[in-house]
Structure formats: C-alpha cells, structure tokens
Design a protein around this motif. Structure first.
Motif, mmCIF file in Angstrom:
data_model
loop_
_atom_site.group_PDB
_atom_site.id
_atom_site.type_symbol
_atom_site.label_atom_id
_atom_site.label_comp_id
_atom_site.label_asym_id
_atom_site.label_seq_id
_atom_site.Cartn_x
_atom_site.Cartn_y
_atom_site.Cartn_z
ATOM 1 N N SER A 1 58.727 32.486 52.193
ATOM 2 C CA SER A 1 59.939 32.711 51.380
ATOM 3 C C SER A 1 61.093 33.251 52.223
ATOM 4 C CB SER A 1 59.652 33.689 50.238
ATOM 5 O OG SER A 1 59.657 35.029 50.727
ATOM 6 N N GLY A 2 60.774 33.994 53.269
ATOM 7 C CA GLY A 2 61.822 34.562 54.117
ATOM 8 C C GLY A 2 62.623 35.668 53.437
ATOM 9 N N ILE A 3 62.190 36.135 52.264
ATOM 10 C CA ILE A 3 62.936 37.183 51.555
ATOM 11 C C ILE A 3 62.704 38.527 52.255
ATOM 12 C CG2 ILE A 3 63.275 38.380 49.341
ATOM 13 C CD1 ILE A 3 62.067 35.891 47.961
ATOM 14 N N ALA A 4 63.801 39.212 52.581
ATOM 15 C CA ALA A 4 63.694 40.516 53.263
ATOM 16 C C ALA A 4 63.419 41.605 52.226
ATOM 17 C CB ALA A 4 64.987 40.814 53.999
ATOM 18 N N PHE A 5 62.470 42.481 52.529
ATOM 19 C CA PHE A 5 62.170 43.575 51.596
ATOM 20 C C PHE A 5 61.635 44.774 52.369
ATOM 21 C CE2 PHE A 5 57.525 43.449 51.621
ATOM 22 C CZ PHE A 5 57.285 42.202 52.179
ATOM 23 N N ASP A 6 61.599 45.947 51.683
ATOM 24 C CA ASP A 6 61.128 47.169 52.326
ATOM 25 C C ASP A 6 59.757 47.617 51.812
ATOM 26 O OD1 ASP A 6 63.587 47.607 53.827
ATOM 27 O OD2 ASP A 6 64.485 47.997 51.867
ATOM 28 N N VAL A 7 59.518 47.437 50.510
ATOM 29 C CA VAL A 7 58.286 47.963 49.897
ATOM 30 C C VAL A 7 57.692 46.915 48.953
ATOM 31 C CG1 VAL A 7 57.343 49.796 48.394
ATOM 32 C CG2 VAL A 7 59.224 50.325 49.960
ATOM 33 N N LEU A 8 56.362 46.777 49.011
ATOM 34 C CA LEU A 8 55.660 45.902 48.055
ATOM 35 C C LEU A 8 55.315 46.735 46.826
ATOM 36 C CD1 LEU A 8 52.764 44.016 49.891
ATOM 37 C CD2 LEU A 8 54.676 42.965 48.670
ATOM 38 N N PHE A 9 55.572 46.197 45.650
ATOM 39 C CA PHE A 9 55.260 46.934 44.418
ATOM 40 C C PHE A 9 54.347 46.090 43.537
ATOM 41 C CE2 PHE A 9 56.553 47.975 39.925
ATOM 42 C CZ PHE A 9 55.909 49.206 39.868
ATOM 43 N N GLY A 10 53.196 46.670 43.135
ATOM 44 C CA GLY A 10 52.266 45.972 42.255
ATOM 45 C C GLY A 10 52.207 46.667 40.913
ATOM 46 N N LEU B 1 52.496 42.740 60.246
ATOM 47 C CA LEU B 1 53.542 43.471 59.528
ATOM 48 C C LEU B 1 52.906 44.650 58.797
ATOM 49 C CD1 LEU B 1 55.558 40.586 57.807
ATOM 50 C CD2 LEU B 1 56.358 42.111 59.629
ATOM 51 N N ASP B 2 53.390 45.853 59.079
ATOM 52 C CA ASP B 2 52.844 47.040 58.418
ATOM 53 C C ASP B 2 53.826 47.465 57.322
ATOM 54 O OD1 ASP B 2 51.112 49.075 57.892
ATOM 55 O OD2 ASP B 2 51.924 50.403 59.442
ATOM 56 N N VAL B 3 53.580 46.962 56.104
ATOM 57 C CA VAL B 3 54.545 47.127 55.022
ATOM 58 C C VAL B 3 54.078 48.222 54.057
ATOM 59 C CG1 VAL B 3 55.429 45.916 52.999
ATOM 60 C CG2 VAL B 3 55.331 44.738 55.185
ATOM 61 N N PRO B 4 54.942 49.143 53.663
ATOM 62 C CA PRO B 4 54.560 50.151 52.669
ATOM 63 C C PRO B 4 54.315 49.490 51.307
ATOM 64 C CG PRO B 4 56.679 50.677 53.697
ATOM 65 C CD PRO B 4 56.327 49.296 54.119
ATOM 66 N N TYR B 5 53.377 50.043 50.542
ATOM 67 C CA TYR B 5 53.179 49.505 49.198
ATOM 68 C C TYR B 5 52.999 50.636 48.198
ATOM 69 C CZ TYR B 5 48.194 50.428 48.613
ATOM 70 O OH TYR B 5 46.994 51.048 48.434
ATOM 71 N N CYS B 6 53.185 50.278 46.945
ATOM 72 C CA CYS B 6 53.250 51.269 45.883
ATOM 73 C C CYS B 6 52.833 50.624 44.567
ATOM 74 C CB CYS B 6 54.714 51.704 45.854
ATOM 75 S SG CYS B 6 55.273 52.564 44.434
ATOM 76 N N GLY C 1 54.045 62.516 38.415
ATOM 77 C CA GLY C 1 54.760 61.238 38.515
ATOM 78 C C GLY C 1 53.889 60.058 38.166
ATOM 79 N N ASN C 2 54.525 58.919 38.026
ATOM 80 C CA ASN C 2 53.804 57.715 37.618
ATOM 81 C C ASN C 2 53.599 56.730 38.752
ATOM 82 O OD1 ASN C 2 53.565 58.665 35.124
ATOM 83 N ND2 ASN C 2 55.142 57.384 34.192
ATOM 84 N N LEU C 3 54.034 57.087 39.955
ATOM 85 C CA LEU C 3 53.914 56.158 41.076
ATOM 86 C C LEU C 3 52.893 56.663 42.081
ATOM 87 C CD1 LEU C 3 57.660 55.270 41.684
ATOM 88 C CD2 LEU C 3 55.901 53.817 40.671
ATOM 89 N N VAL C 4 52.167 55.733 42.652
ATOM 90 C CA VAL C 4 51.170 56.074 43.671
ATOM 91 C C VAL C 4 51.461 55.236 44.906
ATOM 92 C CG1 VAL C 4 48.691 56.209 44.181
ATOM 93 C CG2 VAL C 4 49.465 56.393 41.811
ATOM 94 N N GLY C 5 51.330 55.849 46.074
ATOM 95 C CA GLY C 5 51.553 55.112 47.317
ATOM 96 C C GLY C 5 52.890 55.472 47.928
ATOM 97 N N SER C 6 53.485 54.525 48.598
ATOM 98 C CA SER C 6 54.768 54.764 49.265
ATOM 99 C C SER C 6 55.853 55.062 48.222
ATOM 100 C CB SER C 6 55.118 53.490 50.038
ATOM 101 O OG SER C 6 56.492 53.262 50.029
#
Ligand code: OMP
Length: 213
Positions: free
Chosen positions: A60-69, A91-96, A109-114
């Motif tokens: 896709s070539g889309i630039a991003f900083d964090v993966l969110f599931g 690629l060492d990408v942060p995820y959350c 909080g409701n978020l876990v990870g990065s």
C-alpha cells in the motif's frame, strides 16, 4: 491479482474462513459467501495471516506511525502484523489495542501497548457497513491522533447507505485510505479460473449485481 493475493484466497478456502452458501449479514443482506476470520485459529494460521497483512501494508505504501487493532478481532491481527513486519520487512512498528471495558485500577485507561499518537494504521478483518471503524475513530480522535489508513482482509465492495461503498464512505468521512489484502473483484477473478466453482461464481455475480458498487 498478485501471487500473495491468490495465495491468501487459497489459504482462506483451505481454512474454511471463506465459505459459499447462504448467509445473513449484519446488514440483513443474504450473501452467497461469507468470510469468517475467526477460523484462522491456530498458531501457524496466525503467523501466516500476519505475513499477508504485512505484505499488503508494504504494497500500500501508506506511511504510518502506530498499528491499532480494535477489540476484539483487531487485536490478534495487529499483533501478528507487527511481528510479521519485524520478521519479514525489518520494520519495528509500535502497536496498540483497546479494551472494551473501562479499567479503574492498575495502569488505567482503555488502551494497551504503545501510546496512540501520530498517524494510525487501523487493522481489522472485514468492513461491511463500517460500524466498527466509526467506533475506533472516536478512540483515535479522543487521543488527538490521526487516521492514516485502514487495512482489512476482505473488501466486500458493497454499497453502503447510498451509492458509495461503506469503505468509500469511510475514506470520504475520515480522509484516509482503506486498503485490503483482497477484494470481491479478486475473488471473482479467482473463481473465473476455477471451472469447478462455476456455480459459486454465478451466485457471487448475481449478488454483486444487486449490492455491488
Ligand atoms: P461493520 O462493522 O458493519 O463494517 O461489519 C463488519 C462485521 O461484519 C464483521 O465484524 C463481521 O461480524 C461481519 N461480517 C464478516 O465477518 N464477514 C463477512 O463476510 C460479512 C460480514 C457481515 O455481516 O457483513
């Protein structure tokens, strides 16, 4: 269709994630096919699934900083995609991910990870009406982050409430790119090359004529 897309269709058929028959969708539409990503349910399946998501992301070539599931189904997808990006794309990408229940002790909080900051790449299984994506947008906006794109396994390419597909509505409303490992058009191309699946092709084409974009 790219070789990894053909391989993904074969993988989904083999695991019966992709099935033909008569299914009632969340929208009430009766569909001749259904994609149940929950049936990728072993360690090897998950490892393989992550490689397909990572390949589609790279493509896709889309630039991003964090993966969110988004919970729940996006969680293993984001996790395995992050692992595949590290193992196969260097690629060492942060995820959350989010939890659905608010927590009042521990880290809170409701978020876990990065932290959910910067340009977010949301990963999920299927978008039909886009309800799940809209819920995630509330979380992304509350964190003052920005949605860079959405990656799903299958784009059913169906009309939403108007003439646009649900995905086109998400792209318009949130100014982002939605991409998928495969789309209904890829599935049709695959079926066209399988003479023993002619009956499924006919039913899928009839459904597409009714609800497709
Ligand atoms: P939206 O949240 O409305 O976009 O619908 C996505 C949901 O549709 C998925 O999370 C599934 O519950 C369901 N679904 C599939 O998983 N696979 C399909 O092939 C079709 C659907 C559906 O019901 O439309």
């Amino acid at each position: 269709m790219k070789p990894y897309q053909q391989a993904f269709i074969e993988f989904a058929l083999e695991k019966q994630v992709l099935k033909f028959g008569e299914f009632t969708l969340k929208s009430g539409r009766k569909s001749p096919y259904f994609f149940n990503a929950g049936l990728f349910n072993t360690g090897r399946d998950l490892a393989k699934l992550g490689r397909f998501y990572a390949a589609a992301l790279a493509e896709s070539g889309i630039a991003f900083d964090v993966l969110f599931g988004p919970a729940y189904k996006g969680i293993p997808i984001a996790t395995t995609t992050a692992v595949a990006l590290a193992d196969h794309h260097d690629l060492d990408v942060p995820y959350c991910f989010n939890r659905k229940e608010a927590k009042d002790h521990g880290e809170g909080g409701n978020l876990v990870g990065s932290p959910l900051t910067g340009r977010i790449m949301l990963v999920d299984d299927v978008i039909t009406a886009g309800t799940a994506i809209r819920e995630s947008m509330t979380i992304i906006e509350a964190n003052k982050a920005e949605l860079a794109g959405v990656l799903i396994a299958l784009d059913r390419q169906e009309r939403g409430t108007g003439e646009l597909s649900a995905i086109q509505e998400v792209e318009r409303d949130y100014q982002c790119h939605v991409t998928s490992i495969i789309s209904l058009a890829d599935l049709v191309t695959y079926l066209e090359a399988q003479p023993e699946m002619a009956e499924h092709l006919e039913q899928v084409n009839a459904y597409r004529a009714d609800y497709g974009i």
